[in-house]
Design an enzyme around this catalytic site. Structure first.
Site, mmCIF file in Angstrom:
data_model
loop_
_atom_site.group_PDB
_atom_site.id
_atom_site.type_symbol
_atom_site.label_atom_id
_atom_site.label_comp_id
_atom_site.label_asym_id
_atom_site.label_seq_id
_atom_site.Cartn_x
_atom_site.Cartn_y
_atom_site.Cartn_z
ATOM 1 N N HIS A 231 109.050 -33.930 27.485
ATOM 2 C CA HIS A 231 109.598 -35.243 27.102
ATOM 3 C C HIS A 231 108.509 -36.318 27.169
ATOM 4 C CE1 HIS A 231 113.011 -38.284 27.159
ATOM 5 N NE2 HIS A 231 111.984 -39.018 27.559
ATOM 6 N N GLY B 171 110.399 -39.017 34.973
ATOM 7 C CA GLY B 171 109.061 -39.181 34.421
ATOM 8 C C GLY B 171 108.944 -40.472 33.648
ATOM 9 N N GLN C 292 105.858 -46.405 27.360
ATOM 10 C CA GLN C 292 107.140 -46.989 27.789
ATOM 11 C C GLN C 292 106.972 -48.279 28.573
ATOM 12 O OE1 GLN C 292 108.687 -43.046 29.412
ATOM 13 N NE2 GLN C 292 110.549 -43.990 28.626
HETATM 14 ZN ZN LIG Z 1 111.661 -41.016 27.571
#
Ligand SMILES: [Zn+2]
Length: 180
Positions: free
Chosen positions: A131, A46, A51
């Site tokens: 997460h 994922g 990010q």
């Molecule tokens: Zn992560």
């Protein structure tokens, strides 16, 4: 579609709660494409928008042939069951720690076209969705460890080759313009 560089632990964008998506437009679909492409390039389960440096509540996932994305996801837990097992993060490369998560999850959100979508997952898929949703809240998986384990994790992070190399952060012109 473009593979984007991954932001690493220490980058403030990873600690900033992401904003809800308001406009379900072409730029959002581009973001989902970039997330998906980058996730596949990295062979990870994922990836969340922060990010790749984008502060929006969007994530992509690919777990056991379930490929998808969620915009503005909200999690619901249908029971109290937990799971424990190794977890890692592209933003904390090379380090894995056993992390407790809920075993079953129901994620509600939207597609990049603004259609409501519901994802029912357990095991690895549930772990992945928790997460990634954490990333949207500025939370990293090491925050979920108990105190002792977190101390160990922080030691490992500070000792990692990629950590605090003294190199300036990669400056990149985002294709998402003001979204980035
Ligand atoms: Zn992560």
């Amino acid at each position: 579609m473009t593979v984007q560089p991954i932001r690493l632990f220490g980058d403030p964008v990873l600690r900033t709660p992401a904003d809800p998506v308001v406009d379900f437009d072409k730029e959002l679909r581009q973001l989902v494409d970039d997330l998906t492409e980058t996730m596949r390039d990295q062979s990870c389960a994922g990836l969340a928008a922060p990010q790749i440096g984008v502060g929006l509540r969007v994530c992509a996932f690919e777990v056991e042939d379930v490929l998808g994305h969620l915009v503005n996801p909200v999690l619901d837990f249908p029971d109290e069951e937990e799971q424990d097992g190794p977890e890692g993060c592209l933003s904390i490369p090379g380090l894995y720690f056993d992390t407790k998560r809920r075993r079953n999850v129901v994620a509600k959100g939207f597609t990049a076209h603004g259609d409501p979508v519901q994802l029912v997952g357990s095991g690895l898929l549930a772990r992945c969705v928790q997460h990634e949703t954490d990333h949207l809240d500025g939370v990293l998986f090491v925050d979920r460890l108990d105190r002792e384990a977190r101390k160990e994790a922080m030691k490992a992070i500070r000792g990692a080759e990629w950590y605090d190399t003294g190199l300036p952060p990669v400056v990149k012109v985002s294709p998402h313009g003001p979204l980035g």
